[in-house]
Design a protein around this motif. Structure first.
Motif, short mmCIF file in Angstrom:
data_model
loop_
_atom_site.label_atom_id
_atom_site.label_comp_id
_atom_site.label_asym_id
_atom_site.label_seq_id
_atom_site.Cartn_x
_atom_site.Cartn_y
_atom_site.Cartn_z
N ASP A 185 9.41 8.98 1.17
CA ASP A 185 8.07 8.53 1.52
C ASP A 185 7.10 9.71 1.54
N PRO A 186 6.23 9.81 0.50
CA PRO A 186 5.30 10.94 0.46
C PRO A 186 4.32 10.95 1.64
N GLU A 187 4.10 9.79 2.27
CA GLU A 187 3.22 9.80 3.44
C GLU A 187 3.93 10.39 4.65
N ARG A 188 5.25 10.30 4.66
CA ARG A 188 5.99 10.87 5.79
C ARG A 188 6.15 12.37 5.59
N ALA A 189 6.28 12.78 4.35
CA ALA A 189 6.34 14.22 4.08
C ALA A 189 4.96 14.78 4.37
#
Lengths: 421, 264
Positions: free
Chosen positions: A105-109
């Motif tokens: 998940d790029p939003e979590r990274a």
């Protein structure tokens, strides 16, 4: 981190690969030299912090097609902290960046500067300038009064992870209590899981397209003040905040690319907070209450609870029972709250052993619709500077008409292995 | 001999005999405690570092490092203020514990959790609980105020080469894990050299031996080595004290909830 990660397909053995990676990294980290890191870098001051590996396993498969198959299966966290003081600690600087890498998940990274500030201590006052973190409150299961820092909601579901907030923070220590004044330039938007991430509803939050009530947007300067005092067995605090609400209203609408999303609305609010804790022999009584104006109708909310500890219940181990009741008086235009009329009941176990083994578990039940959420957090120190933590979160019985209905299939267990330095 | 003469002779006899029998073992024990306390008053404040070595029955060890500072509270009916900051193990680095000691009432305690930047008022009812998983209970760390105990002198005895008073003391504060403690206090400087701790069933639980005494400011004696052995579990804890510093100008403001939030 807006970079999109390449789509990956996972085979059945993804988990096994992840675990061997875990073991490999652990052995690399474990063999790191034990010398003081700050010394070896010839850095003045003190370098501490931690590196951690998280692995989340969801019990049910994804509900929405864009979600990754094994969201959160492997994630890395780095949180170093550099501290330098002079004048016997009356002057100090602190720098603490934070990084999370997440393959799915790029939003979590994301990365963040949790702290980067200068502190000066006077005879009966303190001034802190820069990015910092401040905690207000006494309750365990919801942090209602705590408003200075934005919640880093992709980190965990408990609301305890916060983004760094730029501030000028003046603290006056007087006989009548501690008086604090905050000027908060630079608003931080709340983080939310992206479309590849789990623990979300059918609509993704458009984190890149927020709407602000203030024409100044993120540049609106917020203000806050707080008085706190101890009177015998009572610890009390009163606070007021004026500025951009940390908690957005989420309204479905179209984002810039005309996709249907939840658009975060950040209103200008006035919020008054009260904190009370009574500390008895084995009993703690707690109350947090807020009144908020400016976001839909005037809204009142409180959390009230107790914790009773049986010390040395079994050998050295302590057992505590705790319960907290949450109430929010809000109409439908207010931000969605999962704490409208909910009761938490749980227990805390502290073995008081060499490994500092602790377990906290409990359940929150919505007293009106019967939704249930279970949580269990256990931690134990391993030899040296290692620590292992297991978090289990289960959701159930959420009615299909509830905005949180999708959480019914978001049960997960998370294992975290941390190396402190 | 008239009645009155007999009476006056009796009074005279009593007057002569009184000094010898006046001091009961309880009074003597109490007097020793008061003398020890008076020799240690006036230090104002002190700081020190502390290394704890915990060893289990199989000889496996683990270590803790902390810093401690203490402020003398002159009021007779109030205890001292202490602040403990943890440096090691690393997962609790920066955690700090502030204690306002009271004589018989429960202490006031606040715990600072650096990860959350949270100061938590905690119940101090854990007096008999282990301190950081060690063989030391919280109450073993607490400032030793005279009125926390009732005393009884048992005998005089040599401990090695040192002439000692041997006293029993009975905790008067609530929630103690002990029925009694037997202390060996040397006659020259009134320093404690050994304590035996008896549990709630009055069975011998632990023995602590205090050695490597050094004197500071030509007056205050401090041990640099405390060795605690638990006879019931076979575990031991050694406390190695260092870097003592007296009268470094600490004040009330260094022992407050507000200070706790920026403790390092």
């Amino acid at each position: 981190m807006r970079k999109t990660f390449p789509k990956r397909r996972y085979s059945a053995c993804a988990s096994a690969i992840a675990w061997s990676f875990y073991v490999f990294l652990a052995s690399v980290l474990g063999s790191a030299p034990r010398a003081d890191a700050a010394d070896s870098l010839d850095l003045p001051g003190e370098l501490t912090g931690f590196v951690a590996l998280d692995s989340r396993v969801f019990f049910n498969s994804r509900q929405f097609p864009q979600q990754a198959h094994h969201s959160g299966l492997l994630s890395l966290v780095a949180a170093p902290e550099w501290y330098l003081e002079w004048n016997g600690g009356d002057d100090a600087v602190l720098f603490s960046p934070f990084y999370r890498g997440d393959l799915q998940d790029p939003e979590r990274a994301h990365w963040d500067i949790r702290e980067a500030n200068y502190l000066h201590v006077g005879s009966s006052w303190e001034l802190r300038a820069g990015i910092a973190k401040v905690f207000w409150g006494v309750a365990e299961t919801q942090h209602l009064v705590d408003i200075i820092n934005q919640t880093d909601a992709v980190e965990d579901t408990d609301g305890e992870d916060k983004l760094g907030q730029p501030m000028l923070h003046l603290k006056l220590v007087r006989d009548a209590g501690v008086f604090e004044f905050f000027s908060l330039p630079g608003f931080r938007e709340r983080t939310f899981p992206g479309r590849h991430g789990r623990l979300r509803g059918p609509l993704v939050v458009a984190v890149d397209d927020p709407v602000f009530e203030s024409s100044k947007g993120q540049r609106h300067i917020d203000w806050a003040a707080r008085w706190s005092h101890t009177l015998g067995s009572w610890d009390v605090a009163l606070s007021h905040f004026y500025g951009t609400s940390r908690e957005p209203r989420l309204v479905s609408g179209l984002d810039r690319k005309a996709r249907l999303r939840l658009i975060p609305f950040y209103d200008i609010i006035n919020q008054t907070g009260v904190e009370v804790q009574y500390t008895g022999d084995s009993l703690l009584l707690k109350l947090e209450a807020i009144g908020r104006e400016g976001q839909a109708q005037y809204r009142a909310a409180f959390v009230v609870g107790f914790e009773y500890t049986f010390f040395q219940f079994w050998k050295a181990a302590d057992i505590g029972i705790l319960s907290e009741y949450h109430f929010t008086d809000a109409d439908h235009s207010a931000p969605l709250s999962s704490f409208e009329h909910d009761l938490f009941t749980g227990a805390r176990l502290a073995l008081n052993d060499v490994e500092d083994t602790q377990v906290l578990g409990g359940a929150i039940i919505d007293t009106v619709d019967g939704s249930l959420s279970w949580s269990l957090e256990a931690s134990r120190r391993l030899s040296g500077n290692w620590k292992v933590e297991v978090d289990l979160r289960l959701f159930g019985n959420i009615p299909s008409r509830s905005p949180f209905a999708s959480f019914n299939s978001e049960d997960f267990v998370q294992l975290r292995l941390t190396r402190f330095f | 001999m008239s009645v009155s003469k007999r009476l006056s002779l009796g009074i005279l006899f009593l007057a002569i005999a009184l000094p010898a029998v006046a001091e009961t073992p309880q009074e003597k024990g109490h007097a020793i405690a008061i003398e020890a306390d008076s020799r240690d008053t006036g230090f104002k404040d002190w700081k020190g570092t502390l290394r704890m070595v915990l060893m289990n029955r199989h000889g496996e060890t683990s270590e803790r490092e902390l810093r401690m500072r203490s402020l003398e509270v002159p009021a007779e009916d109030e205890g001292d203020k202490t602040l403990i900051v943890f440096d090691n193990p690393r997962d609790v680095k920066g955690t700090a514990l502030l204690t306002f000691t009271h004589i018989l009432e429960p202490d006031d305690q606040w715990l600072y959790l650096p990860a959350l930047k949270r100061v938590k008022r905690i119940s101090s009812n854990n007096k008999s609980g282990p301190f950081m998983g060690s063989e030391f209970a919280f109450e073993d760390f607490s400032a030793q105020e005279v009125d926390k105990y009732k005393y009884e002198w048992l005998r005089d005895e040599k401990l090695g080469d040192i002439d000692c008073f041997v006293n029993t003391r009975y905790p008067q504060y609530g929630n103690s894990g002990y029925t009694r403690q037997i202390t060996w206090v040397d006659k020259e400087h009134y320093r404690v050299h050994k304590i035996e701790f008896y549990d709630r069933k009055d069975a011998l639980l632990k023995t602590m031996v205090l050695t490597k005494y050094r004197q500071y400011l030509d007056r205050y004696w401090r041990t640099h080595d405390m060795f605690m052995e638990n006879h019931q579990t076979g575990k031991t804890t050694r406390l190695v004290w260092g870097d003592y510093e007296f009268q470094s100008g600490l004040s009330e403001k260094d022992f407050s909830k507000a200070t706790l939030q920026r403790m390092r």
